[in-house]
Design an enzyme around this catalytic site. Sequence first.
Site, PDB file in Angstrom:
ATOM      1  N   GLU A  48     -52.464  18.462  10.420  1.00 52.08           N
ATOM      2  CA  GLU A  48     -52.821  19.872  10.526  1.00 52.08           C
ATOM      3  C   GLU A  48     -51.840  20.743   9.755  1.00 52.08           C
ATOM      4  O   GLU A  48     -50.680  20.381   9.570  1.00 52.08           O
ATOM      5  CB  GLU A  48     -52.836  20.291  12.002  1.00 52.08           C
ATOM      6  CG  GLU A  48     -53.950  19.594  12.776  1.00 52.08           C
ATOM      7  CD  GLU A  48     -54.007  19.994  14.242  1.00 52.08           C
ATOM      8  OE1 GLU A  48     -54.968  19.594  14.902  1.00 52.08           O
ATOM      9  OE2 GLU A  48     -53.086  20.699  14.725  1.00 52.08           O
ATOM     10  N   CYS A  67     -58.678  15.505   8.500  1.00 45.33           N
ATOM     11  CA  CYS A  67     -58.920  14.556   9.581  1.00 45.33           C
ATOM     12  C   CYS A  67     -58.377  13.163   9.265  1.00 45.33           C
ATOM     13  O   CYS A  67     -58.200  12.795   8.102  1.00 45.33           O
ATOM     14  CB  CYS A  67     -60.406  14.425   9.843  1.00 45.33           C
ATOM     15  SG  CYS A  67     -61.242  15.958  10.247  1.00 45.33           S
ATOM     16  N   GLU A  84     -59.933  10.304   9.535  1.00 42.84           N
ATOM     17  CA  GLU A  84     -60.893   9.462   8.823  1.00 42.84           C
ATOM     18  C   GLU A  84     -60.787   9.672   7.313  1.00 42.84           C
ATOM     19  O   GLU A  84     -60.772   8.719   6.533  1.00 42.84           O
ATOM     20  CB  GLU A  84     -62.328   9.772   9.267  1.00 42.84           C
ATOM     21  CG  GLU A  84     -62.590   9.530  10.741  1.00 42.84           C
ATOM     22  CD  GLU A  84     -62.387  10.781  11.601  1.00 42.84           C
ATOM     23  OE1 GLU A  84     -61.400  11.518  11.380  1.00 42.84           O
ATOM     24  OE2 GLU A  84     -63.218  11.014  12.493  1.00 42.84           O
ATOM     25  N   CYS A  86     -66.235  14.443   7.692  1.00 36.22           N
ATOM     26  CA  CYS A  86     -65.849  13.031   7.592  1.00 36.22           C
ATOM     27  C   CYS A  86     -67.073  12.134   7.447  1.00 36.22           C
ATOM     28  O   CYS A  86     -67.039  11.144   6.722  1.00 36.22           O
ATOM     29  CB  CYS A  86     -65.023  12.620   8.797  1.00 36.22           C
ATOM     30  SG  CYS A  86     -63.371  13.345   8.754  1.00 36.22           S
TER      31      CYS A  86
HETATM   32 ZN   LIG Z   1     -63.354  14.918  10.372  1.00 39.23          ZN
END
Ligand SMILES: [Zn+2]
Length: 134
Positions: A47, A56, A58, A90
């Site tokens: 983040e 993210c 993934e 994602c």
């Molecule tokens: Zn994501």
Amino acid sequence: MKNNNHDDLIREAVIIREKAHAPYSRFRVGAALKGKSGKIFLGVNVESSSYGLSVCAERNAVAAAVANGEKSFEAIAVSSLGGVSPCGACRQVLWDVCGDIPVIMIDENGAVTRQMKMSELLPAAFEEKNLAHE
Ligand SMILES: [Zn+2]
């Protein structure tokens, strides 16, 4: 004998989740993506104080795989509190890069909450073949 139970992926996703950088949401996610080479590529969510720049787990796992030259994929395991499913961004990137692989959603302890193929998570996907060139 081929191991299709993905225990290795599940274990790696749970362990790497601890390294997530999630000071704002405090929602840590770990992802373990297995290539056809047998290598496992790891990602965590990272983040930013400029929230929109956060990435993210993934997609970070996909980036690690691509940077290491992996071209085809077996499966991805994603560990989070409660074992949630991947976000829309994602899903798109996983479809584009990894194709119709199984996505194993697991909670923070490694219990499988759900397993679905990418074609179930992102039906009627936009994809490379839709890119017409003028
Ligand atoms: Zn994501």
